[in-house]
Write an enzyme that holds these catalytic residues in place. Structure first.
Site, PDB file in Angstrom:
ATOM      1  CB  CYS A 199      19.088   1.778  14.864  1.00 45.73           C
ATOM      2  SG  CYS A 199      19.142   0.467  16.117  1.00 45.73           S
TER       3      CYS A 199
ATOM      4  CB  CYS B 287      21.482  -0.109  20.680  1.00 40.28           C
ATOM      5  SG  CYS B 287      20.527  -0.862  19.343  1.00 40.28           S
TER       6      CYS B 287
ATOM      7  CG  ASP C 139       6.489  -7.347  -1.676  1.00 38.59           C
ATOM      8  OD1 ASP C 139       6.122  -8.482  -1.270  1.00 38.59           O
ATOM      9  OD2 ASP C 139       5.930  -6.292  -1.328  1.00 38.59           O
TER      10      ASP C 139
ATOM     11  CB  CYS D  58      -7.389  -8.857   7.417  1.00 34.98           C
ATOM     12  SG  CYS D  58      -8.793  -7.965   6.720  1.00 34.98           S
TER      13      CYS D  58
ATOM     14  CG  ASN E 100       6.854  -8.310   8.561  1.00 40.50           C
ATOM     15  OD1 ASN E 100       7.978  -8.628   8.954  1.00 40.50           O
ATOM     16  ND2 ASN E 100       6.549  -8.261   7.265  1.00 40.50           N
TER      17      ASN E 100
ATOM     18  CB  CYS F  91      23.091   0.127  16.655  1.00 42.47           C
ATOM     19  SG  CYS F  91      22.447   1.725  17.224  1.00 42.47           S
TER      20      CYS F  91
ATOM     21  N   GLY G 109       0.789  -1.226   0.000  1.00 39.90           N
ATOM     22  CA  GLY G 109       0.000   0.000   0.000  1.00 39.90           C
ATOM     23  C   GLY G 109       0.818   1.272   0.000  1.00 39.90           C
TER      24      GLY G 109
END
Length: 347
Positions: free
Chosen positions: A226, A303, A104, A250, A184, A308, A83
């Site tokens: 980060c 971290c 993807d 969903c 995600n 990082c 999207g």
């Protein structure tokens, strides 16, 4: 055996690069991409109906951007062509970006038609394949490289790292920016890991499950926080995301919210690449109140990501090496008695 597998993987990568180069060399109208116009070698500011860049080049005349043509020298990787990612890719294509790398592993579904960009006849195609075909027709001047795989697997992660490091406009050079448009936390953490290791600047984006809020975040390894410095609960508590999903339920999805988030993401990409305006380190969007909060977050010295912490140390050294600027005190202007104001009050 291990060596032969490694050689095969290297050969696959070489063939992928050759295929991408061959596709980009194809003449317009040869059957794949090209749209209805020929490629344009040089951007022109000429105001004619046949010039697709005249409105963009007007930014120079109006003093917003000093050198808009520079957009063609940049390569941007977009992870997640859903999207937000698909609209982001379309905007950058229309802006004349030099090269786009799309990652993807999902397919286009009719359930995606509530969003922008994809069309019903593309259902069943991989998102990157469908996106590449559409984007080539929009602007054949842009170079495209697509990868239909999940970056979170071990073998794909290594290939992802390689393309971020070597997939720039000039093969062997790194990309200029990575954009996270995934849905995600596992994928976000994977991008975060890769960019921390490579010292690669990236922008993260997201839309809430109720579809009425979103955000973008600029992450410069070592300089800003980060994604692991202040992770969301699902990451900090090591919760498996798959257990949070319920059968037949969903997340909500609005093309309006996704369009807004994609718009502010690309706006900040352009400001970052072309060096104009102020780039937000974090910009939120709350559709219920039309509220756009901004803030910046410093990196966490403790971290969990060792790369990082390493980047933070490198950044400190870089700052310490900068020449110190002396603060000059301005002398107060002396007002003489023979000026207009002195005469007015003294006589």
């Amino acid at each position: 055996m291990a060596e032969s597998v490694e050689r095969l993987q290297q050969r696959v990568q070489e063939l992928e690069r050759e295929l991408a180069q061959e596709r980009n060399r194809r003449a317009p109208g040869s059957g794949e991409g090209g749209g209805g116009r020929v490629r344009i070698e040089k951007m022109s500011s000429e105001v004619v109906d046949s010039n697709p860049y005249s409105r963009l080049m007007a930014l120079k005349r109006m003093g917003i951007v000093s050198d808009y043509e520079k957009i063609r020298t940049f390569a941007v990787a977009i992870v997640g062509v859903g999207g937000v990612g698909s609209v982001t890719a379309e905007m950058l294509t229309r802006c004349g970006i030099g090269k786009l790398l799309l990652f993807d592993y999902d397919k286009v579904e009719l359930a995606n038609m509530n969003r922008l960009f994809f069309q019903p006849h593309q259902a069943g195609l991989s998102k990157v394949q469908a996106a590449e075909h559409t984007l080539r027709n929009i602007n054949p001047d842009v170079l495209f490289e697509v990868h239909n795989y999940n970056i979170t697997t071990v073998e794909n992660f290594q290939h992802f790292m390689d393309r971020i490091s070597n997939g720039g406009l000039e093969e062997g050079k790194p990309v200029d920016l990575v954009l996270s448009c995934v849905d995600n936390f596992e994928a976000r953490m994977t991008i975060n890991t890769a960019c921390n290791e490579l010292g690669q600047t990236w922008m993260e984006s997201g839309v809430s499950e109720n579809a009425v809020s979103g955000h973008i975040q600029l992450i410069i390894p070592g300089e800003s926080a980060c994604f692991a410095c202040a992770p969301p609960l699902v990451v900090a508590a090591n919760i498996d995301e798959k257990t949070l999903k319920r059968e037949g339920v969903c997340a909500a999805s609005l093309p309006t919210t996704m369009g807004v988030v994609a718009g502010i993401l690309v706006q900040n990409v352009l400001k970052f690449l072309l060096n104009f305006g102020t780039v937000s380190f974090y910009l939120g969007y709350n559709a219920m109140q039309d509220f756009f909060p901004t803030m910046s977050m410093k990196p966490n010295p403790q971290c969990d990501d060792r790369n990082c912490r390493k980047q933070q140390e490198e950044y400190k050294k870089k700052v310490a090496a900068l020449p110190k600027q002396e603060v000059m005190q301005e002398e107060e202007e002396i007002i003489h008695e023979d000026n207009e104001w002195a005469r007015r009050f003294c006589h």
